[in-house]
Design a protein around this motif. Structure first.
Motif: not given
Length: 124
Positions: A61-84
């Motif tokens: 239903g959209d025409t653009d990347d979900p980030h640009y229409v408020g439907k996506a976020l990226d979160f940092r994960i590298w700061h967590l231990p591998e197992a977590s």
């Protein structure tokens, strides 16, 4: 409260939450809760800002990347231990449910992050 929730979230310089949909606001709070369980800061590294290049396929239903229409976020994960990392990705997927897409991108690389979006891409 919203202000208190925002205080727990950390926003990387340059990342924007402007125009985020209500569903993504809710998702962001749930992701934050998951990070809190792991006693880790929840960093949004990319949101709706145009300055970050995203080449994702539009949600149905959209025409653009979900980030640009408020439907996506990226979160940092590298700061967590591998197992977590494995555990938190699974927990976030469980909490958000099947209407959300949770992708563990650039795994093991410098740009490793979680991509969370509300909705699925259109299937031809």
């Amino acid at each position: 409260s919203d202000a208190k929730r925002r205080a727990l979230m950390k926003l990387k310089d340059g990342a924007s939450l402007a125009g985020l949909t209500e569903r993504m606001e809710t998702a962001m709070a749930l992701v934050d809760q998951c990070y809190a369980i792991f006693n880790a800061d929840c960093w949004v590294t990319s949101g709706t800002e145009r300055e970050t290049l995203h080449l994702g396929k539009p949600i149905a239903g959209d025409t653009d990347d979900p980030h640009y229409v408020g439907k996506a976020l990226d979160f940092r994960i590298w700061h967590l231990p591998e197992a977590s990392r494995v555990l938190i990705v699974d927990m976030i997927r469980q909490k958000l449910g099947p209407d959300f897409v949770v992708l563990w991108e650039s795994r093991g690389q410098a740009n490793e992050h979680l991509h969370v979006q509300a909705g699925h891409i259109a299937v031809a």
